[in-house]
Each structure stands twice: as C-alpha cells, then as structure tokens.
Design an enzyme around this catalytic site. Structure first.
Site, mmCIF file in Angstrom:
data_model
loop_
_atom_site.group_PDB
_atom_site.id
_atom_site.type_symbol
_atom_site.label_atom_id
_atom_site.label_comp_id
_atom_site.label_asym_id
_atom_site.label_seq_id
_atom_site.Cartn_x
_atom_site.Cartn_y
_atom_site.Cartn_z
ATOM 1 N N THR A 150 3.101 2.481 -7.837
ATOM 2 C CA THR A 150 4.054 3.585 -7.811
ATOM 3 C C THR A 150 5.468 3.032 -7.851
ATOM 4 O OG1 THR A 150 4.249 3.596 -5.393
ATOM 5 C CG2 THR A 150 2.512 4.964 -6.364
ATOM 6 N N GLU A 154 4.257 -1.438 -5.126
ATOM 7 C CA GLU A 154 5.321 -0.446 -5.010
ATOM 8 C C GLU A 154 6.572 -0.961 -5.709
ATOM 9 O OE1 GLU A 154 4.498 1.795 -0.778
ATOM 10 O OE2 GLU A 154 5.845 0.082 -0.768
ATOM 11 N N CYS A 155 7.122 -0.190 -6.615
ATOM 12 C CA CYS A 155 8.387 -0.498 -7.282
ATOM 13 C C CYS A 155 8.346 -1.903 -7.888
ATOM 14 C CB CYS A 155 9.559 -0.315 -6.323
ATOM 15 S SG CYS A 155 11.146 -0.094 -7.168
ATOM 16 N N GLY A 156 9.013 -2.886 -7.292
ATOM 17 C CA GLY A 156 8.966 -4.237 -7.837
ATOM 18 C C GLY A 156 7.559 -4.790 -7.902
#
Length: 439
Positions: A428, A328-330
C-alpha cells in the site's frame, strides 16, 4: 480518567520552531529529573524518533481522525509512570480535515481539548511586534474550550523588538512564557518529507543539548511545568493493534524506518517476536519468520544499494513463495519491479509486484486514507476498514496487479493509489494506523 499533567506545543502554522522548542523542553525537563512522556498529535512518523532521543522515552502518535476512543485511550496509557506529558502539534493549532462538517477535525486543538492539555503557542514574531498579539489573542479566543497556557515568542531580533512584542501581549492579556532570540544555527536539517530521520542527524545529541540550554536561558521552564494539567482517558476495551503474525521480520534501517510506534508496541505487548534486519546492509530476513514487513522510508535515496542487495532480494523472494510479505509506501516500491530515482536512473527491485514508480517528476501525495480491503492484508480480512496516512512524492507509472483495496481520502473522495497484491505479496502507499473501531 487518570490525572496526568501535560501541555501541547503548537503554533499558528508550520515552520515556526515547534520542534526546536519541543526537543529542548523534553531534554530540559528530563535533566531536571522528571520522567517525561512525549506524544505527537497527528500522523507524522518522523518526529517521534527525535522525541525519543530527547526524552529517553518512546513517543507515540495521538490522532483524533484516524483513531477511535479505545485506541486513543490505549496509547495514552503509555504515559503511566511519567511525571508530565509533552505533546507536539502538527501544522497550525486548528488545522485538520473538514470531515463531518467540522473545521479542524483531527487537529492539535482537538487533541489538547480531549486530553485537557493547555496549549503553549510558538509565535514567530519576525517582521512584526505588537501585531503578534492579535494573532495570539485570536488563537486563544477561537475556541474557548481549548485550554491555553500562553505563548513563546520566537525569532525576536533585539531587546527593543522583545519589549514591543511583550507590550502587545500584555495589552491583549496573553501570558508570555519566554522569548527566543533569532538564531540561524538552531534549524534541524530537512528533506522533502520534512525533517531528516533522527538516525541520519550528524550530531543529534549535541543539537538537543544545545536546544535545552537555549530554552533554559530564555524560557520560564517552571512556569510551563506549573501550567501543565490534564488527564488520561480510559476505556474498558482499550488495546493496541494486534500483531499480524507471531514472528515478524521487520526491515529497519535508513531506507525503511517509518512505522508507527503504537503499532510496534501493540505487536510486542501481544507477544509477537520482531526480527529486525537491514536491506541496506544486504541482510536477508530471518528464514523462520512468519511474515516480512517492509515499512516506508527513503528507498529512492538508496536505489543502487538495494538493487545490488542479493541476500535481501533472494531472501524475500524465497519467503514469498510460501508466506506473506507486505510493504508500505517505500517498502511497497521496493517490492515492485522498478524504482526510478530523481536523476532518472532505473533500479530493479524485488519484482514480487509489477509496480513501477518514479521520482523523476515529483508529485506530492499527502493526506489521511480510509481503505476497504478487497483482498487480505496480513492481520486483516477482505472487507476490513482501515485508516492510515499517505505522504510521498513518487508517481506510479505501472501497476498491473490486482488492487488491494478501495481507498479514499478523509472526505470520502476516491484516490488512485489503491495498493496491489500478487500471490502472498501485498503493498500500500498508505501507512497503516489502525482498523476502524466497531467495523
């Protein structure tokens, strides 16, 4: 409904001192022998760790846009056994999205109204005196259905300033619960996503103890306790999110720490085994794990360390040959090919996805996300409707893999950050909050 007294700490806008008051109040109440259950209204995933440090109890998000009645009820049950709930709002009291034509949908006011928690409004009186009462009165009257306990006046410059500000509040019929003098040493350190993480604060315990002392000197703690009221909603189908696997290797350190507390609590409650490991310490994920989950965080601050973490990188690459990996993200960026930091230095990442991201030219991405999956995400099948939140400054330079989902903002406008997948690996930019109820 279960009776549970609580209050909502909010403000007219960000930057008015909510978090300082929140942490000081949590600690002061705990020092008085109360079991205090903290909550965060909205999607912020940094503040709850500070709440935990101040109160000794895990803090949970309550989000009336992202969460349906069942999940809100399940999360609120975390307060059972507590003496009082204290929730911290996000942004201004009435700030939310405009979905369904309703101003303030997903706002702190909506959470306060739903839970019956009176609002303690933190009003920054710097640069004004009696005029602050007009602001407070407007917030109190804007929606009469939102319970209102009173105000704490912050950043007061002098006894004369306090006298004038109190006079205005008295004339407006607004209850003053305390007045905090201006002090420059009470600001928590920040970086581009807001506060630094609790684990990074150089002396968090001393800071929180100082906030509690400061509040005791200038705020009527007993009056706040007396104002608390409310209830916990109950729903027959209330439950926390189910785990996506039985044995979950979870990255957990200063580079990867943004996971919603209710998600992890749901996994644990259902019997999943969470196996933490630190990529920054070059630890490989547990070889027996069914799933590797890389949360968001600040990998851009540790690009060189991650690029050199051979045990971590080889471990997730080996796992991805046969079992799922999600970021997720990072965490998504770390699964990609390259991460470019703000100085323009290129860091090779895991290469499990073709994603190339850059912080060299920062671009702000912020908001709720609704995703309809085109491909599986661990725990969810294609077609699942998910809700989450995106908050970062990175820019996608390359995303050659297949899109994971159709993603839109809270008002239904499509966003280009669709996530992507390749083989057993998915990622994501939004942080998953929950699947839509009844979807």
């Amino acid at each position: 409904m279960t009776e549970m007294p609580g209050i909502m700490i909010s403000a007219p806008s960000s930057g008015t001192g909510k978090t300082t008051v929140m942490l000081g109040l949590l600690r002061a109440l705990a020092e008085d022998g109360l079991q205090v259950q903290p909550f965060k209204s909205g999607p912020d995933y940094i503040d709850p760790a500070f709440h935990h440090a101040a109160s000794g109890r895990a803090s949970f998000n309550l989000d009336s846009w992202a969460m349906g009645p069942d999940l809100l009820a399940a999360i609120s049950q975390q307060a059972l056994g507590a003496d009082i709930c204290v929730a911290e709002g996000s942004m201004g009291l009435y700030d939310g999205v405009a979905t369904r034509g309703q101003s303030g949908f997903g706002s702190s006011a909506e959470t306060a109204q739903r839970m019956g928690w009176p609002v303690v409004l933190i009003v920054d009186v710097s640069g004004q005196a009696q005029s602050a009462a007009a602001t407070a009165l407007g917030f109190q009257a804007y929606n009469p259905q939102v319970p209102f306990a009173g105000v704490i006046l912050n950043r007061c410059a002098s006894p004369r300033h306090e006298r004038l500000a109190r006079l205005g509040m008295e004339n407006a019929g607004v209850n003053v619960l305390g007045v905090l003098p201006r002090r420059g040493d009470l600001t928590l350190p920040e970086r581009h996503l807001g506060l630094i993480q609790a684990v990074e604060h150089p002396d968090l315990e001393v800071a929180i103890a100082g906030y509690a002392t400061f509040l005791r000197e200038h705020v009527d703690i007993n009056a706040i306790r007396d104002a608390a009221k409310g209830q916990l909603p109950q729903h027959a189908g209330a439950q926390l999110p189910e785990p996506p696997a039985q044995r979950i290797a979870l990255a957990r350190d200063a580079a990867f720490s943004f996971t919603y507390p209710h998600v992890l609590e749901g996994w644990r409650r259902a019997g999943a085994e969470i196996l933490p490991f630190s990529p920054l310490a070059n630890e490989a994920p547990d070889a027996t794990a069914d799933l590797i989950w890389l949360p968001g965080g600040y990998p851009e601050l540790h690009g060189g360390t991650l690029a050199a973490a051979d045990n971590f990188l080889s471990g997730i690459r080996k796992h991805a040959e046969t079992r799922p990996v999600h970021g997720e993200c990072g965490g998504y960026m770390a699964l990609g090919d390259t991460l470019i930091d703000k100085e323009g230095t290129h860091h090779r990442m895991a290469g499990l996805l073709g994603l190339v991201t850059s912080y060299e030219k920062r671009k702000f991405h912020l908001g709720y996300r609704r995703a309809v999956l085109d491909a599986p995400l661990p725990g969810y099948v294609p077609g699942a409707k998910l809700r989450g939140h995106e908050f970062h400054y990175s820019t996608i330079l390359e995303q050659p893999d297949a899109p994971l989902a159709q993603v839109a903002d809270a008002d239904g406008n499509p966003v280009p950050e669709t996530g992507s997948y390749r083989g057993n690996v998915s990622g994501t930019f939004f942080h998953l909050i929950t699947a839509e109820e009844g979807a």
